[in-house]
Design a protein around this motif. Structure first.
Motif, PDB file in Angstrom:
ATOM      1  N   SER A  64       0.811  -1.230   0.000  1.00 59.63           N
ATOM      2  CA  SER A  64       0.000   0.000   0.000  1.00 59.63           C
ATOM      3  C   SER A  64       0.839   1.272   0.000  1.00 59.63           C
ATOM      4  O   SER A  64       0.570   2.193  -0.786  1.00 59.63           O
ATOM      5  N   PRO A  65       1.858   1.401   0.869  1.00 55.00           N
ATOM      6  CA  PRO A  65       2.636   2.648   0.875  1.00 55.00           C
ATOM      7  C   PRO A  65       3.793   2.657  -0.107  1.00 55.00           C
ATOM      8  O   PRO A  65       4.553   3.627  -0.139  1.00 55.00           O
ATOM      9  N   ALA A  66       3.939   1.595  -0.909  1.00 55.77           N
ATOM     10  CA  ALA A  66       5.139   1.462  -1.748  1.00 55.77           C
ATOM     11  C   ALA A  66       5.306   2.623  -2.722  1.00 55.77           C
ATOM     12  O   ALA A  66       6.422   3.102  -2.955  1.00 55.77           O
ATOM     13  N   GLY A  67       4.184   3.070  -3.310  1.00 54.43           N
ATOM     14  CA  GLY A  67       4.278   4.153  -4.283  1.00 54.43           C
ATOM     15  C   GLY A  67       4.797   5.434  -3.667  1.00 54.43           C
ATOM     16  O   GLY A  67       5.655   6.113  -4.244  1.00 54.43           O
ATOM     17  N   PHE A  68       4.310   5.772  -2.485  1.00 52.69           N
ATOM     18  CA  PHE A  68       4.758   6.999  -1.826  1.00 52.69           C
ATOM     19  C   PHE A  68       6.201   6.873  -1.329  1.00 52.69           C
ATOM     20  O   PHE A  68       6.948   7.839  -1.362  1.00 52.69           O
ATOM     21  N   LEU A  69       6.580   5.690  -0.860  1.00 50.27           N
ATOM     22  CA  LEU A  69       7.973   5.490  -0.445  1.00 50.27           C
ATOM     23  C   LEU A  69       8.914   5.627  -1.638  1.00 50.27           C
ATOM     24  O   LEU A  69       9.979   6.250  -1.544  1.00 50.27           O
ATOM     25  N   ALA A  70       8.522   5.047  -2.769  1.00 50.33           N
ATOM     26  CA  ALA A  70       9.341   5.164  -3.978  1.00 50.33           C
ATOM     27  C   ALA A  70       9.424   6.617  -4.437  1.00 50.33           C
ATOM     28  O   ALA A  70      10.482   7.089  -4.872  1.00 50.33           O
ATOM     29  N   LEU A  71       8.298   7.330  -4.343  1.00 51.02           N
ATOM     30  CA  LEU A  71       8.277   8.744  -4.727  1.00 51.02           C
ATOM     31  C   LEU A  71       9.238   9.560  -3.864  1.00 51.02           C
ATOM     32  O   LEU A  71      10.004  10.389  -4.378  1.00 51.02           O
ATOM     33  N   LEU A  72       9.212   9.324  -2.554  1.00 48.62           N
ATOM     34  CA  LEU A  72      10.111  10.054  -1.656  1.00 48.62           C
ATOM     35  C   LEU A  72      11.565   9.718  -1.941  1.00 48.62           C
ATOM     36  O   LEU A  72      12.430  10.602  -1.937  1.00 48.62           O
ATOM     37  N   CYS A  73      11.851   8.448  -2.192  1.00 47.99           N
ATOM     38  CA  CYS A  73      13.228   8.063  -2.519  1.00 47.99           C
ATOM     39  C   CYS A  73      13.676   8.690  -3.839  1.00 47.99           C
ATOM     40  O   CYS A  73      14.825   9.118  -3.980  1.00 47.99           O
ATOM     41  N   GLY A  74      12.762   8.759  -4.800  1.00 45.03           N
ATOM     42  CA  GLY A  74      13.099   9.413  -6.063  1.00 45.03           C
ATOM     43  C   GLY A  74      13.360  10.888  -5.889  1.00 45.03           C
ATOM     44  O   GLY A  74      14.262  11.454  -6.518  1.00 45.03           O
ATOM     45  N   TRP A  75      12.586  11.534  -5.014  1.00 40.73           N
ATOM     46  CA  TRP A  75      12.795  12.958  -4.754  1.00 40.73           C
ATOM     47  C   TRP A  75      14.136  13.191  -4.076  1.00 40.73           C
ATOM     48  O   TRP A  75      14.848  14.144  -4.391  1.00 40.73           O
ATOM     49  N   VAL A  76      14.495  12.324  -3.127  1.00 41.81           N
ATOM     50  CA  VAL A  76      15.806  12.425  -2.479  1.00 41.81           C
ATOM     51  C   VAL A  76      16.914  12.250  -3.506  1.00 41.81           C
ATOM     52  O   VAL A  76      17.902  13.005  -3.523  1.00 41.81           O
ATOM     53  N   THR A  77      16.758  11.274  -4.379  1.00 39.91           N
ATOM     54  CA  THR A  77      17.762  11.046  -5.420  1.00 39.91           C
ATOM     55  C   THR A  77      17.929  12.278  -6.306  1.00 39.91           C
ATOM     56  O   THR A  77      19.045  12.698  -6.619  1.00 39.91           O
ATOM     57  N   THR A  78      16.807  12.871  -6.681  1.00 41.76           N
ATOM     58  CA  THR A  78      16.842  14.042  -7.560  1.00 41.76           C
ATOM     59  C   THR A  78      17.472  15.254  -6.886  1.00 41.76           C
ATOM     60  O   THR A  78      18.345  15.923  -7.469  1.00 41.76           O
ATOM     61  N   GLU A  79      17.037  15.537  -5.662  1.00 36.92           N
ATOM     62  CA  GLU A  79      17.467  16.777  -5.014  1.00 36.92           C
ATOM     63  C   GLU A  79      18.852  16.670  -4.383  1.00 36.92           C
ATOM     64  O   GLU A  79      19.668  17.585  -4.508  1.00 36.92           O
TER      65      GLU A  79
END
Length: 476
Positions: free
Chosen positions: A372-387
């Motif tokens: 259930s939370p996988a999409g939001f966890l992946a989104l946050l990790c992607g944002w960390v990677t980007t920034e």
């Protein structure tokens, strides 16, 4: 570490904390608004009451999530002025204008039709209400577009000149600014991330209620089955597309931000036929990735689509222009792993759908619930990677983060950071509890409507189906 450096680090952490909390809610709103538009459109097209009930079930969640997104976003405007005044002064002629476009277009569109969407089901015609829902959905997408245009310009700046007297970035070509090199890739990637995140929340919610029904020895209701089926279709179709979009984004990043790619991969020496590091611990001091587990040749194949492709290394860049590789290395791998698991969930659901066992396989339902939370966890990790991968720059290659900060007093930043954490935990913790409470009961026939229940309905008051007035679409 001196006081100014400590204040800078804390200011960065404060902004990361507020952005990390905020980004979840707009992503949730974007995906959920689109889902609501699909549900209402399906109800109007088919006349099946189950779609209207699901719409009324999820619009309550949307109302809470949207409110939390608005509140969490307001804080960042003040942070730009207080903690990052130099950045605001220098980049404001571009980023400030782009963000003002977001307010004038998307926010006004959402605000104008949100009341009709939430409370107008029984007060306006079906067509007008559906139009309001679509306008709110389109508004969330427009909002995402402008925000990503601004952020993408900071990643791959284009279409500007620099005033030699003030050092300010001045617009020279607005089309080049908006459609900067990374913008199309990041827009697609973020949009799909929002849709996937909501799909897995919807699927996980349906899975929870199917497991509860099974434990009671009952069959899952039509509402829960429809909800689960729609979520798994989204996972089946969009998760593989997201992997392809991520690959295209990676190629773009390799071209325009090679130092970020080197930090993501934990590579120190530029080489052809490079391996892919599955695991390791990049060491910024020794300039080596310890405990590396690698697959030969795959790094070049993934990053360049050629076995002979050359992959950059961090040693190609000065030490003061390298992103902190350990953070980016692990955040990227967590994001990729979660993406693969989401694609696997979609594949398994497609196979079980083909076998006619989509609704009676508890193992899939448990998997969907855990994911259930996988999409939001992946989104946050992607944002960390980007920034974090963009560091040490706020405007890549042009303006350093250390040069963007206001003159800060460490104690003042520490106090505000503490206040933010306390308030965020209380306010958004309460909001998430309300959301979980709403999701804790299964959707049912004659689902209560916000226009009748108001705030009490959002807080969890339930109306028995027999007490609910007859509504359009029921009994048809």
């Amino acid at each position: 570490m001196d006081t100014m450096a400590s204040a800078l680090l804390l200011a960065r952490f404060q902004f990361a904390f507020t952005v990390g909390v905020h980004i979840v809610f707009p992503a949730f709103s974007i995906g959920l608004a689109a889902y609501l538009a699909v549900l209402e459109g399906a109800w109007l097209k088919t006349g099946r009451a189950v779609y209207l009930d699901l719409y009324r079930y999820w619009v309550k969640v949307f109302s809470v999530v949207f409110a939390m997104g608005v509140v969490s976003g307001l804080v960042m405007s003040y942070e730009f002025g207080i903690n990052w005044a130099v950045f605001s002064r220098k980049a404001g002629p571009i980023t400030g204008v782009l963000l003002s476009y977001e307010v004038m277009t998307a926010f006004f569109l959402e605000a104008g039709f949100l009341g009709v969407m939430l409370f107008g089901m029984n007060r306006v015609g079906r067509g007008l209400h559906f139009a309001a829902t679509c306008c709110v959905s389109v508004g969330t997408l427009i909002s995402m577009t402008w925000i990503l245009a601004s952020n993408s310009w900071m990643q791959t700046p284009a279409g500007y000149t620099i005033d030699p007297a003030t050092g300010r970035f001045l617009p020279a070509d607005w089309l080049a600014i908006i459609f900067n090199p990374s913008f199309p890739y990041r827009l697609v990637h973020m949009g799909m991330a929002a849709f996937l995140s909501v799909a897995f929340v919807v699927g996980g919610t349906a899975a929870l209620h199917m497991l509860r029904a099974r434990k009671r020895g009952e069959a899952a209701s039509e509402h829960v089955r429809v909800m689960f089926s729609m979520a798994m279709w989204m996972a089946t179709i969009v998760a593989p597309l997201q992997i392809l979009a991520g690959d295209a984004h990676g190629l773009n990043t390799l071209k325009y931000q090679p130092a970020k790619i080197a930090a993501m991969e934990g590579d120190w020496v530029s080489e052809s036929r490079a391996p892919e590091l599955l695991f390791g611990i990049p060491n910024m001091k020794t300039e080596h990735t310890d405990y590396a587990i690698a697959i030969p040749l795959v790094g070049s194949l993934i990053l360049t689509h050629s076995l002979d492709g050359r992959v950059p290394g961090l040693k190609d860049f000065p030490r003061d222009q390298r992103a902190p590789s350990p953070v980016v290395f692990f955040s990227f791998r967590i994001m990729v792993a979660l993406g693969m698991l989401m694609a696997l969930t979609g594949f398994v659901s497609a196979f079980l759908r083909w076998r006619g066992r989509l609704y009676d396989t508890p193992l899939l339902h448990r998997l969907a619930l855990v994911m259930s939370p996988a999409g939001f966890l992946a989104l946050l990790c992607g944002w960390v990677t980007t920034e974090v991968g963009r560091q040490p720059w706020t405007v890549y290659g042009q303006l350093r983060t250390a040069e963007s900060v206001s003159p800060l007093i460490l104690s003042s930043v520490a106090v505000s950071m503490t206040a933010f954490v306390v308030v965020y935990v209380l306010v958004f913790g309460a909001g998430m509890m309300i959301t979980l409470r709403l999701l804790g009961h299964a959707p049912h026939a004659n689902e209560h409507d916000l226009s009748e229940g108001g705030v009490a309905d959002i807080l969890g008051a339930r109306a028995h189906p027999d007490t609910v007035l007859d509504r359009p679409g029921h009994g048809a």
